[in-house]
Design a protein around this motif. Structure first.
Motif, PDB file in Angstrom:
ATOM      1  N   GLU A 135       0.774  -1.251  -0.183  1.00 58.58           N
ATOM      2  CA  GLU A 135      -0.001   0.100   0.062  1.00 58.58           C
ATOM      3  C   GLU A 135       0.830   1.276  -0.098  1.00 58.58           C
ATOM      4  OE1 GLU A 135      -2.997   2.104   3.131  1.00 58.58           O
ATOM      5  OE2 GLU A 135      -2.678   0.031   3.332  1.00 58.58           O
ATOM      6  N   ASP A 153      -3.029   6.298  -2.042  1.00 56.54           N
ATOM      7  CA  ASP A 153      -4.263   5.786  -2.168  1.00 56.54           C
ATOM      8  C   ASP A 153      -4.285   4.564  -2.953  1.00 56.54           C
ATOM      9  OD1 ASP A 153      -5.341   7.969  -0.602  1.00 56.54           O
ATOM     10  OD2 ASP A 153      -5.600   9.041  -2.258  1.00 56.54           O
ATOM     11  N   ILE A 198      -3.147   0.333  -3.750  1.00 55.99           N
ATOM     12  CA  ILE A 198      -2.632  -1.053  -3.379  1.00 55.99           C
ATOM     13  C   ILE A 198      -2.348  -1.914  -4.757  1.00 55.99           C
ATOM     14  CG2 ILE A 198      -3.634  -3.192  -2.357  1.00 55.99           C
ATOM     15  CD1 ILE A 198      -5.723  -1.268  -1.038  1.00 55.99           C
ATOM     16  N   ALA A 220      -6.372  -4.833   3.428  1.00 56.72           N
ATOM     17  CA  ALA A 220      -5.836  -3.599   3.238  1.00 56.72           C
ATOM     18  C   ALA A 220      -7.035  -2.599   3.468  1.00 56.72           C
ATOM     19  CB  ALA A 220      -5.060  -3.349   1.684  1.00 56.72           C
ATOM     20  N   SER A 247      -9.757  -2.534   1.067  1.00 56.93           N
ATOM     21  CA  SER A 247     -10.344  -2.151   0.068  1.00 56.93           C
ATOM     22  C   SER A 247     -11.032  -3.407  -0.405  1.00 56.93           C
ATOM     23  CB  SER A 247      -9.092  -2.079  -0.965  1.00 56.93           C
ATOM     24  OG  SER A 247      -9.564  -1.543  -2.461  1.00 56.93           O
ATOM     25  N   LYS A 300     -13.030  -1.840  -6.095  1.00 55.25           N
ATOM     26  CA  LYS A 300     -11.944  -0.743  -6.105  1.00 55.25           C
ATOM     27  C   LYS A 300     -10.664  -1.027  -7.128  1.00 55.25           C
ATOM     28  CE  LYS A 300     -13.779   2.213  -3.597  1.00 55.25           C
ATOM     29  NZ  LYS A 300     -14.326   3.507  -3.945  1.00 55.25           N
ATOM     30  N   LYS A 326      -7.479   2.310  -2.370  1.00 58.28           N
ATOM     31  CA  LYS A 326      -8.209   2.257  -1.037  1.00 58.28           C
ATOM     32  C   LYS A 326      -9.575   2.751  -1.015  1.00 58.28           C
ATOM     33  CE  LYS A 326      -5.448   3.969   2.150  1.00 58.28           C
ATOM     34  NZ  LYS A 326      -4.465   4.454   2.863  1.00 58.28           N
ATOM     35  N   LYS A 327     -10.340   2.064  -0.061  1.00 58.88           N
ATOM     36  CA  LYS A 327     -11.643   2.495   0.114  1.00 58.88           C
ATOM     37  C   LYS A 327     -11.894   3.651   0.743  1.00 58.88           C
ATOM     38  CE  LYS A 327     -14.158  -1.624  -0.498  1.00 58.88           C
ATOM     39  NZ  LYS A 327     -15.718  -2.147  -0.685  1.00 58.88           N
ATOM     40  N   SER A 328     -12.679   4.738   0.210  1.00 55.74           N
ATOM     41  CA  SER A 328     -12.738   6.200   0.807  1.00 55.74           C
ATOM     42  C   SER A 328     -13.765   6.161   2.034  1.00 55.74           C
ATOM     43  CB  SER A 328     -12.743   7.118  -0.291  1.00 55.74           C
ATOM     44  OG  SER A 328     -13.776   6.783  -1.385  1.00 55.74           O
TER      45      SER A 328
END
Length: 127
Positions: free
Chosen positions: A23, A26, A28, A65, A67, A71, A125-127
């Motif tokens: 990571e 933002d 991965i 991670a 995510s 994504k 990454k998930k926001s």
């Protein structure tokens, strides 16, 4: 920016000097995932089952991670035999939603452990 390793027991452990995933910012990046069962370390039987397991391994790393498959922005699929592309594509399509990630698919001479398919991804990454 810091680079952080991603590790989970829900995917096969690294068998060399690399991380299951990394990571940075933002993004991965996963290492290529074979169709290895993380519990047994054995390859699944046949290209279809190896594809499912490979994608499950990718999914486990992404989830570790924070995510997910929704994504993923880019995938690379390595195939021992490009003749298996249709079979792999059918399974692949069940793991992703539109808009689908960008993708490359290539035939290679040989994969580790004589696998039939290996898949790596880049995801947000998930926001």
């Amino acid at each position: 920016m810091n680079k952080n390793a991603i590790a989970t027991t829900k995917a096969p452990g690294a068998i060399g000097p690399y991380s299951q995933g990394v990571e940075i910012g933002d993004l991965i990046y996963t290492s290529g995932q074979l169709g290895l069962d993380p519990a047994t370390g054995e390859l699944a039987e046949g290209v279809e089952k190896q594809t499912v397991q490979s994608l499950r391994n990718v999914q486990a790393i992404l989830e570790e991670a924070g995510s997910g498959m929704d994504k993923v922005i880019k995938t690379t699929v390595f195939l021992k035999d490009l003749g298996d592309f249709v079979k792999v594509n059918e399974i692949y399509s069940t793991f992703f939603v539109e808009p689908y990630p960008a993708r490359s698919a290539v035939e290679v001479a040989r994969l580790p452990k004589d696998g039939l398919v290996e898949i790596e991804v880049i995801a947000l990454k998930k926001s």
